[in-house]
Every structure is written in structure tokens, then in C-alpha cells.
Motif scaffolding. Structure first.
Motif, PDB file in Angstrom:
ATOM      1  N   GLN A 106      -1.149  13.492   1.744  1.00  0.00           N
ATOM      2  CA  GLN A 106      -2.026  12.686   0.710  1.00  0.00           C
ATOM      3  C   GLN A 106      -2.682  13.913  -0.267  1.00  0.00           C
TER       4      GLN A 106
ATOM      5  N   LYS B  96       3.121 -11.098  17.717  1.00  0.00           N
ATOM      6  CA  LYS B  96       4.499 -11.422  17.037  1.00  0.00           C
ATOM      7  C   LYS B  96       5.548 -10.394  17.198  1.00  0.00           C
TER       8      LYS B  96
ATOM      9  N   GLY C 232     -10.811  11.559   2.427  1.00  0.00           N
ATOM     10  CA  GLY C 232      -9.695  11.717   3.097  1.00  0.00           C
ATOM     11  C   GLY C 232     -10.161  10.974   4.575  1.00  0.00           C
TER      12      GLY C 232
ATOM     13  N   THR D 144     -11.236  -2.042   9.565  1.00  0.00           N
ATOM     14  CA  THR D 144     -11.436  -3.533   9.930  1.00  0.00           C
ATOM     15  C   THR D 144     -11.124  -3.476  11.462  1.00  0.00           C
TER      16      THR D 144
ATOM     17  N   THR E 208       0.663  -1.344  -0.190  1.00  0.00           N
ATOM     18  CA  THR E 208       0.040   0.080   0.023  1.00  0.00           C
ATOM     19  C   THR E 208       0.745   1.317  -0.137  1.00  0.00           C
TER      20      THR E 208
ATOM     21  N   GLY F 102      -3.467 -14.695  10.435  1.00  0.00           N
ATOM     22  CA  GLY F 102      -2.452 -14.154  10.882  1.00  0.00           C
ATOM     23  C   GLY F 102      -2.472 -13.660  12.136  1.00  0.00           C
TER      24      GLY F 102
ATOM     25  N   THR G 296      -9.497   1.366   6.395  1.00  0.00           N
ATOM     26  CA  THR G 296     -10.755   0.389   5.944  1.00  0.00           C
ATOM     27  C   THR G 296     -11.567   0.063   7.255  1.00  0.00           C
TER      28      THR G 296
HETATM   29  N1  LIG Z   1     -10.605   7.010  -1.396  1.00  0.00           N
HETATM   30  C1  LIG Z   1      -9.519   6.796  -0.921  1.00  0.00           C
HETATM   31  N2  LIG Z   1      -8.811   5.488  -0.762  1.00  0.00           N
HETATM   32  C2  LIG Z   1      -7.513   5.468  -0.070  1.00  0.00           C
HETATM   33  C3  LIG Z   1      -7.093   6.640   0.492  1.00  0.00           C
HETATM   34  C4  LIG Z   1      -7.874   7.728   0.530  1.00  0.00           C
HETATM   35  O1  LIG Z   1      -7.235   8.521   1.277  1.00  0.00           O
HETATM   36  N3  LIG Z   1      -8.861   7.747  -0.136  1.00  0.00           N
HETATM   37  N4  LIG Z   1      -5.759   6.306   1.264  1.00  0.00           N
HETATM   38  C5  LIG Z   1      -4.977   5.232   0.593  1.00  0.00           C
HETATM   39  C6  LIG Z   1      -4.032   5.022   1.764  1.00  0.00           C
HETATM   40  S1  LIG Z   1      -2.973   6.384   2.015  1.00  0.00           S
HETATM   41  C7  LIG Z   1      -3.708   3.649   2.246  1.00  0.00           C
HETATM   42  S2  LIG Z   1      -2.310   3.469   3.192  1.00  0.00           S
HETATM   43  C8  LIG Z   1      -4.469   2.669   1.859  1.00  0.00           C
HETATM   44  C9  LIG Z   1      -4.623   1.667   3.133  1.00  0.00           C
HETATM   45  O2  LIG Z   1      -5.165   0.629   2.881  1.00  0.00           O
HETATM   46  P1  LIG Z   1      -5.094  -0.921   3.242  1.00  0.00           P
HETATM   47  O3  LIG Z   1      -3.796  -1.317   3.884  1.00  0.00           O
HETATM   48  O4  LIG Z   1      -6.070  -1.838   2.485  1.00  0.00           O
HETATM   49  O5  LIG Z   1      -6.136  -0.618   4.584  1.00  0.00           O
HETATM   50  P2  LIG Z   1      -6.317  -1.259   6.210  1.00  0.00           P
HETATM   51  O6  LIG Z   1      -7.594  -1.165   6.761  1.00  0.00           O
HETATM   52  O7  LIG Z   1      -5.017  -0.315   6.933  1.00  0.00           O
HETATM   53  O8  LIG Z   1      -5.984  -2.527   5.850  1.00  0.00           O
HETATM   54  C10 LIG Z   1      -5.089  -3.195   6.603  1.00  0.00           C
HETATM   55  C11 LIG Z   1      -5.743  -4.879   6.622  1.00  0.00           C
HETATM   56  O9  LIG Z   1      -4.673  -5.819   7.477  1.00  0.00           O
HETATM   57  C12 LIG Z   1      -4.987  -6.304   8.550  1.00  0.00           C
HETATM   58  N5  LIG Z   1      -4.097  -6.336   9.674  1.00  0.00           N
HETATM   59  C13 LIG Z   1      -3.981  -5.567  10.228  1.00  0.00           C
HETATM   60  N6  LIG Z   1      -2.697  -5.863  11.022  1.00  0.00           N
HETATM   61  C14 LIG Z   1      -2.505  -7.063  10.596  1.00  0.00           C
HETATM   62  C15 LIG Z   1      -1.316  -8.037  11.043  1.00  0.00           C
HETATM   63  O10 LIG Z   1      -0.466  -7.811  11.757  1.00  0.00           O
HETATM   64  N7  LIG Z   1      -1.494  -9.138  10.256  1.00  0.00           N
HETATM   65  C16 LIG Z   1      -2.188  -9.493   9.123  1.00  0.00           C
HETATM   66  N8  LIG Z   1      -2.051 -10.901   8.533  1.00  0.00           N
HETATM   67  N9  LIG Z   1      -3.332  -8.567   9.051  1.00  0.00           N
HETATM   68  C17 LIG Z   1      -3.080  -7.450   9.479  1.00  0.00           C
HETATM   69  C18 LIG Z   1      -6.456  -5.628   8.960  1.00  0.00           C
HETATM   70  O11 LIG Z   1      -7.293  -6.550   9.508  1.00  0.00           O
HETATM   71  C19 LIG Z   1      -6.785  -5.060   7.480  1.00  0.00           C
HETATM   72  O12 LIG Z   1      -7.800  -5.878   6.747  1.00  0.00           O
HETATM   73  O13 LIG Z   1      -5.662   2.958   1.715  1.00  0.00           O
HETATM   74  C20 LIG Z   1      -5.737   4.017   0.580  1.00  0.00           C
HETATM   75  N10 LIG Z   1      -7.112   4.054  -0.082  1.00  0.00           N
END
Ligand SMILES: Nc1nc2c(c(=O)[nH]1)N[C@H]1C(S)=C(S)[C@@H](COP(=O)(O)OP(=O)(O)OC[C@H]3O[C@@H](n4cnc5c(=O)[nH]c(N)nc54)[C@H](O)[C@@H]3O)O[C@H]1N2
Ligand SMILES: Nc1nc2c(c(=O)[nH]1)N[C@H]1C(S)=C(S)[C@@H](COP(=O)(O)OP(=O)(O)OC[C@H]3O[C@@H](n4cnc5c(=O)[nH]c(N)nc54)[C@H](O)[C@@H]3O)O[C@H]1N2
Ligand code: SF4
Ligand SMILES: [Mo]
Length: 707
Positions: free
Chosen positions: A295, A452, A586, A596, A133, A446, A594
Motif C-alpha cells: 500500500q 458458508k 497503515g 468490526t 475494496t 449474512g 475497520t
Molecule cells: N486511511 C486508510 N484507509 C484505508 C486503508 C489504509 O491503509 N488507510 N486501506 C484500505 C484497504 S487496503 C482496504 S482492503 C480497505 C478495507 O475496507 P473494508 O472492506 O471496508 O474493511 P473491513 O473491515 O475488512 O470490512 C469488511 C466488512 O465485512 C464484514 N464481513 C466480514 N466477513 C463477511 C462475510 O463473510 N459476509 C458478510 N456479509 N460480511 C462480512 C465485516 O463485519 C466488515 O463490516 O480499507 C481501505 N481503507
């Protein structure tokens, strides 16, 4: 009664890397608070990690692997799940070649996890299709630094905040997204009487403390930065001779910025000419300017140019690489810098190396003991190209670790349709359902923070160890172990002999020797006993390196940084009669990405229980939209709904939504901003334009009818 045991850790949410203390009692995390005396946060903390304890046994926590059978996810044993994934990967690679498989991860993962994944994909399998990401978050910062400085090396540190007398904050709502750092900036402003310029199309909580708020039209930062440079040069704030001693490109820059007069740029940006001139003078007079951007810069089709033109301002005014001055690049997720340095993007190799560089490929091949031909010389697919490859059938299998692309990528319907075409989707998460686990063929259970061990590298290049302090639930396995078990089951037993994250760390560390990310002087033992050092840290008695390039020599061929002449162009999608509004997306303080995790915490959900859409009253009232009305926002790609919030914090013509509310927790499919967002990318960083798309609005009348 057992006593609480207190353990040192680092926050797993945003990339500031606040140092935390985790209290464990009877094998459970019972308390999380800020670590007093730590140089990053001095005991401060925000609400996100405070409410982490309920997440260890929240509803939906994965405790064992699941596989899809007859369209249902059923529990299976680890042996079966791993053998299936390894067998399918091998089958697909044999039939379609190594480039038919891809990996995509989050950016909060540990360095050790990404090191293993890179080794498996880029060396053992032989594909560069490894993405994370950081592509949606920091790839523009990374390419911005490489083009301006010669390396993806954030040069400043948080201690610069107390040394600065001007903060330039562009496209960063730090009051919400980086609250601990924001409080540090506010305290420094008070104490040192520092000035603040905020550039944001919305009057944000951050803009409230600005001396000058440039409420710019979205997407126009390059024009603004060029006008600021224009005025700085015209009004004699630039010591050209000195600037030429440490930069190249002044001549070309002067030529281009000649066209960015304050009057022309006032028209492009919608800011007043007077305000633009005042901002330039404030920069010219500053003794030490620290720049923040985020961003609002990076998620744009001009993202790298926004970065370059901002760095131009620091270079022109000598605000570079001395205390209080320079670009302070904060990352979004906890390890987005570590992940870049370990090579978790499709153009990178571990240790700040590039797949396109033959010396780098040779160094990596020698280290891994493989023929250099095994490492592909062309970059792999970016995540948007992986989605395209799933649609075209060129990508057949995708392994997702710690990310939720079905909610976080733009144009989610298109993304979901692509993922559904995969022959194999493996998702390694801690919760189910998420928007992405729902689509998976195999779900690996995980482990999360505190369950971990491994390392994070924060935005100021500080490496810290986060350790396992409790047992994971059920049979959930550490993310590293899952990767090495699949690798071995694929036949790569010799390459993946590991039994602990420390062994992986020691191997990865060797690839950083002599590089800016040098951690030769770091060991788990040292990190356990001392505050983590800032990299480079080449020897065990080395204290670490707070600031880079203090001699104004840069890792470019002639040792000078690049002033870059960059022209403004409009965003990929412009407004039309049919789509007259610009949608900005934002964040909120109470949710993370997301949702979760934060969506499973009552105290955080209660702050904002449902999604909403911010609209300026002068836009809303003429089309019959009142506060609280259900509104539908539609772009060329889809529609999303939420409750109207009327606010004069918006510019007219712009509307704002957060992207946190998906479908997996709330079981409604029409609240996710990414249903409408645009997958168009910056040419240089391939980062999508999540901050800008053309939309239309309508009030939804209940019972399915609309006005
Ligand atoms: N429209 C719009 N979309 C965007 C953005 C926006 O500003 N506008 N921002 C973007 C940006 S900057 C980012 S960084 C992305 C983020 O996008 P994602 O990385 O898809 O978002 P997260 O919700 O952080 O998802 C992390 C996932 O990992 C899981 N998880 C957490 N910790 C662990 C772990 O230790 N091990 C495992 N196996 N799983 C784990 C969580 O349950 C979750 O499902 O979204 C982007 N999307
Ligand atoms: N509470 C909380 N904290 C978080 C996160 C979270 O989800 N929740 N996520 C973390 C992550 S992964 C990241 S990447 C960071 C992101 O942190 P930020 O980048 O600060 O957050 P955003 O809200 O995505 O966007 C910042 C601002 O950009 C502005 N903007 C939009 N378009 C433009 C433009 O064209 N020019 C300018 N100058 N500004 C524009 C928006 O109005 C918005 O106020 O936050 C991190 N911290
Ligand atoms: S500001 Fe960021 S790093 Fe600090 S406690 Fe909050 S989420 Fe964690
Ligand atoms: Mo991010």
C-alpha cells in the motif's frame, strides 16, 4: 462427549491464503491452527485467525434481517426484507435508469458471491456500477500489471522466496501485515544469505531486518526507481540486447531516466546518494531478485507509475519469470485476486475481461445468453465516483456487501453525507453496528467464514475451497442465497436458478476456459481431496502452474513486456505553512481493517486498546507535545484524535496513524484516520491516496480546551 472434528480451510483475513485446520465440537468452532505440510504456510499461523472462535457468537452478531422504521433498526422476516429491496431497486431503475443503482463489496468475499453480483448488475440490470475494496487495495497493482505485462496476472509464487538472493520490499510492512510470509522471507534470508532492501518512510519492523533501508520521503518512489534504473544502465548491469528481446520501450526509458541522477533523486527522496547507489549495485549483482510492494505504492496518486517503475527494475536486470525472480504481488484481503478475476470492478467482466473490449462483451453475452447490447461498453463508476454520484443524485440506491465504506473510505464525513442521501442503502454484513450498518435502510444478516461454502484465490493464484462447518446463528443466510433471492424477487428467476454455491462455481468456471485464470481442471471434489492448484489449471489431471511467462513471452500485441518511461510528480496535496506535516496511515498486527471483527475479540483489543499517533520527538517537543498527550490531527477535511507516541522511527515532518479505530464499537466519533484522509485518486487506477495528506497537529488540553 463428542470428539473434535477437524476440517481443512483457508484463512479469511489476509491474501496470503494460509491453510488452516478448524476444529468443531458440538456444532461450535473450538480451535483454529495452521495446517502442517501445506505448501503455503507449513503449519504457521498468525494471531488473527487463532482468535476467530469468539467471533461466532460475539456481541452484535446479526441473526436476522433488520429494517429502519422511525429511525430505529427493527427485526423483520426475510420475505419482507427481500421484497422491499427488490421492489425499491426495480422502482429506482424504472424511474432513473439502471445506472442509478450501484453495488460495493469487500474483497474477502467468495468468488461465487461476486460472480452472482456481477451477473445481476452487469447482465440482468445492465449497469457496470459494480465495485469492491480491491479499488482501495489492488487496483493499482492490477493496472500496473496490465500496462507492463498485458494482463492482470501475478507471475510468481511463494516458492520463489526460497530461491531468491535479494528481496526488494517497497511500501510493505510485511512483518505486521503478512507475518507468515515475512517469517518465510526471514528464514530464507538466513538460510541463503539473501539480501534485503526495504523502502519505507518509517523505520518499520520490516525495515529492521534490511541490509539497506531507504527511508524515503513519502510519495517519491517513482523518482527513486528511476534513479536505480539510471545507475543500473550507467554502471553496465543491463544486457541491453537481451532486454530488448523481451521488452519494448528501452529507448524511451533511457531518455527519461537520464534526468534521474542519484544526486537529484537524493534531494527528492531525502535518501543519501551513496545509499541509492549501493542499493542499485545490490540489485545489479543479484542472481535472483524478488520484489514485494504494497500500500505504500498502491495508495498513491502515482501508484501505477510506482508499479511500472518497479517492474522496470526487474525487467532490466533479467529478474523475471524464473525461480526466485520477479514481482510477487501479495493481496490484502483473502480473495482480492479472485475478485479481480471474477470481474468485481467497474471496468471488468468475468474471466479477466474488460467491459471496453467488444470481443470480451460478446463472449460474456453469449455465455449468459443475453443480447450484447445489454452489457454497457463504458466502465461503471469507481467507488469514489459512486460517492460523488450519491451526492449529485445520479446514484439513488447502493447495496454494500461485506465492506464498511463509512470507515474505510477517505474523507468519511463526505462519504457519510453521500450515503445519507441514498433513497435506499442495503448493507449485508455479519455484525451490527458497524459505521455503515448504522446508516442502512435494510440490513441483511449474512454468514461468515466456516458458516458458508465457496472458493478463494490467493495471491499466488492458488484456488482453495472454504466449506461450511457450522450452522449460522438464527436465520442468517449465506451471502450467495441472499443475492439470488433478491435477483429472483426482482423478476430474474430464470437467470438465477441456483440452489448451491457449487452450481455457481461450475457456471463461472466455464468463463475461465482458455484464459490465464483457467480453472477447467478444478472442481469442489478435487479441492476437497487435494491441495488447491495454482491457476491456470486447464484439466483435471493438470497439476497447476506455479509460474507464468517463463518463456518471456507476454500477452501484449508483440509478445514483449513494456518498459515504461514514467516521470515523478508530487502527491496531490503538498504541505503548507498551515498544514506542515504529512500523515501516513497503515496497519497494526492486532487489528484487521475497520476492526468490526478483531475489535470484538478481547485478546486482540488488549494489545492496543486505543488509537495513537506516532510523531518524531523533534516535531513533537517544539510544539509542546509529550508522550501520551491527547493530540488532534487536522487536514482540510476534518480532524482526528489519539494519544501521542514519540518515536524516532518516523522521519521528521511525517506522522503515522493506523486506520482501524472507528466509532461503531468504541462509541467515540473522533478516532478514525479516514476523517482526514484525501480522496484524490491515481489517474490510471482510480485508487485513492490513503497514504498521504497534509495535516497540522495540536495538543488537546482536557476539558475541551486546547493550547
Ligand atoms: N486511511 C486508510 N484507509 C484505508 C486503508 C489504509 O491503509 N488507510 N486501506 C484500505 C484497504 S487496503 C482496504 S482492503 C480497505 C478495507 O475496507 P473494508 O472492506 O471496508 O474493511 P473491513 O473491515 O475488512 O470490512 C469488511 C466488512 O465485512 C464484514 N464481513 C466480514 N466477513 C463477511 C462475510 O463473510 N459476509 C458478510 N456479509 N460480511 C462480512 C465485516 O463485519 C466488515 O463490516 O480499507 C481501505 N481503507
Ligand atoms: N494485521 C493486519 N494484517 C493485514 C491487514 C490489517 O488490517 N491488519 N490488512 C490487510 C490488507 S487489506 C492489506 S491491503 C495489507 C496491507 O499491507 P501493507 O501495505 O504492508 O500495510 P500498510 O501499513 O497499509 O502500509 C505499508 C507501508 O507503506 C509505507 N508507506 C507509506 N507511504 C509510502 C510511500 O510513499 N512509499 C513507500 N515506499 N512506502 C510508504 C508505510 O509507512 C507502511 O509501513 O495488509 C493485510 N494484512
Ligand atoms: S498471515 Fe494472513 S493468511 Fe496467514 S494466518 Fe495471518 S492473516 Fe491469515
Ligand atoms: Mo487491502
Amino acid at each position: 462427549m463428542m470428539e473434535i472434528q477437524w476440517n481443512k480451510s483457508t484463512c479469511p483475513y489476509c491474501g496470503i491464503g494460509c491453510s488452516l485446520i478448524v476444529g468443531v465440537k458440538n456444532g461450535k468452532v473450538v480451535n483454529v491452527h495452521g495446517m502442517k505440510g501445506h505448501p503455503v504456510n507449513a503449519g504457521d499461523i498468525c494471531s488473527l485467525p487463532v482468535y476467530f472462535p469468539p467471533l461466532f457468537n460475539a456481541d452484535g452478531r446479526l441473526t436476522q434481517p433488520l429494517m429502519r422504521r422511525n429511525n430505529e433498526h427493527v427485526p423483520v422476516g426475510w420475505d419482507e426484507a427481500i421484497a422491499h429491496v427488490a421492489g425499491e431497486f426495480n422502482r429506482i431503475i424504472k424511474k432513473y435508469g439502471p445506472d442509478a443503482v450501484a453495488f460495493y463489496g469487500g474483497a474477502a468475499n467468495l468468488c461465487e458471491e461476486y460472480y452472482l453480483m456481477n451477473k445481476l448488475m452487469k447482465a440482468s440490470i445492465g449497469t457496470n456500477n459494480v465495485e469492491c475494496t480491491a479499488r482501495l487495495c489492488m487496483s493499482s497493482t492490477s493496472i500496473g500489471f496490465i500496462s507492463t505485462l498485458g494482463a492482470d496476472a501475478p507471475p510468481t509464487c511463494y516458492a520463489d522466496i526460497e530461491e531468491a538472493d535479494l528481496f526488494f520490499i517497497g511500501g510493505n510492512n510485511m512483518a505486521v501485515s503478512l507475518p507468515v510470509l515475512f517469517r518465510r522471507v526471514c528464514a530464507a534470508k538466513m538460510k541463503n544469505n539473501a539480501r534485503v532492501i526495504v523502502v519505507d518512510p518509517r523505520r518499520t519492523e520490516t525495515a529492521d531486518m534490511a541490509d539497506i533501508h531507504l527511508q524515503i520521503k513519502p510519495g517519491t518512489d517513482v523518482a527513486l526507481n528511476n534513479a536505480l534504473a539510471h545507475i543500473l544502465l550507467k554502471e553496465g548491469f543491463v544486457n541491453e540486447e537481451r532486454v530488448e528481446s523481451y521488452t519494448t520501450g528501452l529507448g524511451d526509458l533511457k531518455e527519461i531516466i537520464g534526468e534521474y541522477s542519484p544526486s537529484r533523486v537524493a534531494e527528492i527522496t531525502g535518501c543519501s546518494e551513496y545509499q541509492i547507489i549501493e542499493a542499485a549495485r545490490m540489485i545489479g549483482r543479484a542472481k535472483a531478485m524478488l520484489t514485494f510492494w504494497f500500500q505504500g505504492y498502491n495508495q498513491s496518486t502515482q501508484a501505477v507509475f510506482k508499479n511500472n517503475t518497479l517492474h522496470n527494475l526487474s525487467l532490466l536486470t533479467g529478474n523475471f519469470c524464473r525461480p526466485g525472480a520477479g514481482p510477487l504481488s501479495v493481496t490484502g484481503e483473502a480473495n482480492t485476486l479472485g475478485n479481480r478475476w471474477v470481474g468485481a470492478l467497474s471496468h471488468l467482466l468475468p474471466g479477466m475481461r474488460l467491459v471496453t473490449n467488444s470481443i470480451h462483451r460478446q463472449e460474456v453475452a453469449d455465455y449468459w445468453g443475453i443480447p450484447v447490447e445489454k452489457i454497457r461498453s463504458a466502465p461503471g463508476r469507481t467507488i469514489i465516483d459512486i460517492i460523488k454520484g450519491l451526492h449529485s443524485g445520479e446514484i439513488r440506491a447502493l447495496w454494500v456487501l461485506s465492506s464498511n465504506p463509512a470507515a474505510s473510505l477517505p474523507h468519511t464525513r463526505w462519504v457519510k453525507e453521500a450515503i445519507e442521501k441514498a433513497e435506499l442503502l442495503v448493507v449485508q454484513d455479519i455484525f451490527h453496528p458497524t459505521e455503515t450498518t448504522r446508516l442502512a435502510d435494510v440490513i441483511f444478516a449474512g454468514t461468515q467464514w466456516c458458516e458458508k461454502t465457496g472458493t478463494f484465490i490467493s495471491s499466488e493464484r492458488r484456488i482453495e475451497l472454504v466449506e461450511k462447518v457450522i450452522e449460522p446463528p438464527g436465520t442468517a443466510k449465506s451471502d450467495c442465497e441472499i443475492i439470488w433471492l433478491v435477483a429472483r424477487a426482482m423478476g430474474f428467476t430464470e437467470e438465477f436458478p441456483y440452489t448451491s454455491p457449487e452450481e455457481i462455481f461450475e457456471e463461472w468456471k466455464g468463463m475461465t476456459r482458455g484464459r490465464i485464470c483457467d480453472m477447467s481442471g478444478v472442481s469442489y471434489e478435487r479441492l476437497r481431496n487435494q491441495t488447491g492448484p495454482q491457476l491456470p489449471c486447464p484439466a483435471s489431471d493438470h497439476p497447476g502452474t506455479p509460474r507464468l511467462f517463463t518463456d518471456m513471452r507476454f500477452p501484449r500485441p508483440d509478445g514483449r513486456a513494456a518498459l515504461l518511461a514514467r516521470d515523478y510528480k508530487e502527491p496531490a496535496e503538498t504541505t503548507t505553512e498551515e498544514y506542515p506535516f504529512v500523515l501516513i496511515t497503515g496497519r497494526l498486527a492486532s487489528h484487521f481493517n475497520t476492526r468490526t471483527r478483531t475489535g470484538r475479540v478481547k485478546n486482540l483489543n488488549d494489545v492496543e486498546p486505543a488509537n495513537f499517533i506516532e510523531i518524531h520527538p523533534s516535531d513533537a517537543v517544539p510544539i509542546g507535545i509529550a508522550e501520551g498527550d491527547e493530540v488532534e490531527v487536522s487536514s482540510r477535511r476534518g480532524s482526528v484524535r489519539g494519544a501521542a507516541r514519540l518515536t524516532d522511527r518516523m522521519r521528521t515532518g511525517n506522522i503515522y496513524m493506523n486506520f482501524h479505530y472507528g466509532s461503531a464499537i468504541d462509541m467515540v466519533d473522533d478516532r478514525l484516520a479516514n476523517l482526514v484522509c484525501n480522496p484524490a485518486c491515481d489517474d490510471h487506477s482510480k485508487q485513492p491516496e490513503l497514504k498521504y495528506c497534509a495535516v497540522t497537529l495540536r495538543k488537546v488540553v482536557h476539558a475541551g480546551k486546547s493550547l
